[in-house]
Enzyme design. Structure first.
Site, mmCIF file in Angstrom:
data_model
loop_
_atom_site.group_PDB
_atom_site.id
_atom_site.type_symbol
_atom_site.label_atom_id
_atom_site.label_comp_id
_atom_site.label_asym_id
_atom_site.label_seq_id
_atom_site.Cartn_x
_atom_site.Cartn_y
_atom_site.Cartn_z
ATOM 1 C CE LYS A 134 -9.107 17.723 2.016
ATOM 2 N NZ LYS A 134 -9.166 18.337 0.960
HETATM 3 C C1 LIG Z 1 -11.184 17.768 0.429
HETATM 4 C C2 LIG Z 1 -11.837 18.527 -0.429
HETATM 5 C C3 LIG Z 1 -13.178 18.300 -0.446
HETATM 6 C C4 LIG Z 1 -13.653 17.326 0.107
HETATM 7 O O1 LIG Z 1 -13.529 16.674 1.581
HETATM 8 P P1 LIG Z 1 -14.021 15.885 2.262
HETATM 9 O O2 LIG Z 1 -14.269 16.802 3.807
HETATM 10 O O3 LIG Z 1 -12.893 15.109 2.159
HETATM 11 O O4 LIG Z 1 -15.172 15.500 2.182
HETATM 12 C C5 LIG Z 1 -14.062 18.978 -1.021
HETATM 13 N N1 LIG Z 1 -12.775 20.845 -2.045
HETATM 14 C C6 LIG Z 1 -12.401 20.775 -1.639
HETATM 15 C C7 LIG Z 1 -11.113 21.935 -2.284
HETATM 16 C C8 LIG Z 1 -11.251 19.785 -0.981
HETATM 17 O O5 LIG Z 1 -10.253 19.619 -1.353
#
Ligand SMILES: *Cc1c(COP(=O)(O)O)cnc(C)c1O
Length: 459
Positions: free
Chosen positions: A112
């Site tokens: 993120k």
């Molecule tokens: C947010 C997140 C996901 C999922 O990603 P999306 O874009 O919501 O599908 C997967 N792995 C981790 C570690 C995350 O923080």
């Protein structure tokens, strides 16, 4: 290029306006009014670029020069990815017969950061240009909150309030948020659950008076700029493994809110040679059920060892649905309204069939996730975090697949240790985090208390 809503109720806006709008004002999601495409020659050229230089090319296609000039974008991009600890930003490593795209070298060790470092810089830039303030409010179960805080800490014109459930996020996650000392960061630990926090934030946004007078904004995964930043690493990874031969590759994507995999879909639509997108969910399988049956139906939320994917309603899915329905916004609106009233909707076999050539979906059990962590560690001496392991498991047997690694194993050290017997080493940004001083306001899980606290800070 202008931005329109999946539900058809917003007159076209610029990129900057789309970033500040977040959720479309008609309740839909914003998308570009056309998808730019690139030819083989451009792809070959792009495969030689560094991550930041590639980001300037890819992101630049989605905005106009009179909105954000290329020279300004270049500075924003350079600043955003300078905070990553790896010189390649998102390196690709070869592990056994697959590749791992390491997206966890940002300040909070989760993918993120790629999007939120960019979004923080973008907010600051747009606010400086048009004047004004932004007060970001969000509830977190751990990951998004810390990535958002690190994205906007110290940025002019922005304050951020993040609610987390007291004692219910991992100690490391809590410290990643509360040890940030910048004046514009306000942590609130509520005496309740994540759902309580989410409900309070929703209520704050529904209090239109409050929302307007205090310029509230959100950073959740529906912001278009977040998707945009994530498109870049699909091109980058392909360049690292495809060596400009125009060979298609398969990506495996651990999926929750469908943001990450939607970025892959966009990259494919732009001309990136993609063989398959493997959509991997944990036991919370609303998306894998949709792609296998055509029915989109919310179920119960289960707690798993990959908690950032423990969701049932997938906020970015509507963007994909819009394209699957041939950009028929009236139909999207109807289906989403049906979903909010009845908790489910379905598409015909003919519509579902259109998704099949590109997207395959699978739900991975807790047992399979743990076995994958253990076997990859034993065979290939590489530690996967539980989210990444879900994607790696879904890609089993596909030689040369690129598996997106969405978090550093040390962020979920206990689960990794339990599965592999090996404790992941704490990387530099986390070392000493448990000893640093913290700043956090503890409040009852009540709308009035939180609202009054925010008012007091802002007045
Ligand atoms: C947010 C997140 C996901 C999922 O990603 P999306 O874009 O919501 O599908 C997967 N792995 C981790 C570690 C995350 O923080």
């Amino acid at each position: 290029m202008r931005y329109i809503s999946t539900r058809g109720g917003v007159s076209p806006v610029t990129f900057s306006e789309a970033v500040m709008m977040g959720l479309a004002t008609d309740g839909g999601l914003l998308l570009p009014d056309r998808i730019p495409t690139v030819d083989g020659q451009t792809l070959a050229k792009w495969s030689q670029l560094s991550f930041p230089d590639l980001a300037k090319e890819v992101i630049g296609l989605f905005m106009e020069e009179d909105d954000i000039p290329a020279s300004d974008l270049a500075k924003l991009v350079d600043r955003s990815f300078a905070s990553f600890s790896h010189p390649e930003v998102t390196p690709v490593v070869s592990v056994g017969d697959r590749y791992i795209l390491e997206l966890f070298h940002g300040p909070t060790l989760a993918f993120k950061d790629v999007a939120l470092q960019f979004l923080g810089n973008l907010f600051e830039y747009i606010l400086a240009k048009k004047g004004g303030q932004l007060n970001i409010i969000g509830a977190t179960s751990g990951d998004t909150g810390s990535a958002a805080i690190h994205g906007v800490r110290g940025r002019a014109g922005i304050k951020i309030f993040i609610l987390h459930p007291r004692g219910r996020v991992s100690p490391i996650q809590e410290r990643q948020m509360t040890t940030v000392q910048d004046d514009n960061v306000y942590n609130i630990a509520i005496e309740g659950t994540f759902d309580d926090g989410q409900a309070i934030v929703k209520q704050l946004f529904n209090d239109l008076d409050f929302k307007e007078s205090y310029q509230l904004g959100a950073v959740n995964s529906i912001n278009w700029a977040r998707i945009l930043a994530q498109i870049v690493y699909y091109f980058y990874a392909w360049g690292q493994v495809g060596k400009s031969t125009l060979q298609p590759v398969t990506f495996s994507v651990p999926t929750g809110n469908f943001g990450d995999i939607f970025a892959g879909y966009m990259a494919h639509r732009m001309g990136l040679p993609v063989e398959k997108l493997l959509l991997a969910t944990n036991r919370n399988d609303i998306l894998s059920r949709f792609f296998n049956t055509g029915t989109y139906q919310a179920g119960e939320v289960f707690s798993t060892i990959s908690p950032s994917m423990d969701i049932q309603v997938s906020s970015n899915f509507e963007r994909y649905l819009y394209y699957l329905l041939d950009e028929d916004s009236a139909q999207v609106k109807e289906l989403m309204e049906q979903f909010s009233q009845e908790g489910s909707f379905g598409v015909s076999d003919a519509v579902l069939a259109k998704s099949k050539p590109l997207i395959s979906a699978r739900a991975i059990s807790e047992k399979e996730t743990k076995e994958t962590i253990s076997s990859v560690y034993k065979k290939d001496n590489y530690l996967l975090d539980p989210h990444t392991a879900v994607g790696v498991c879904a890609a089993e047997g596909i030689v040369g697949a690129i598996c997106l690694a969405t978090a550093h194993p040390a962020k979920f050290g206990q689960a990794v240790m339990d599965a592999s017997g090996q404790e992941p080493e704490l990387p530099l940004p986390l070392q000493g985090v448990m000893e640093r001083p913290t700043r956090c306001q503890i409040l009852p899980a009540s709308f009035d208390h939180v609202r009054n606290h925010i008012k007091k800070v802002l007045d």
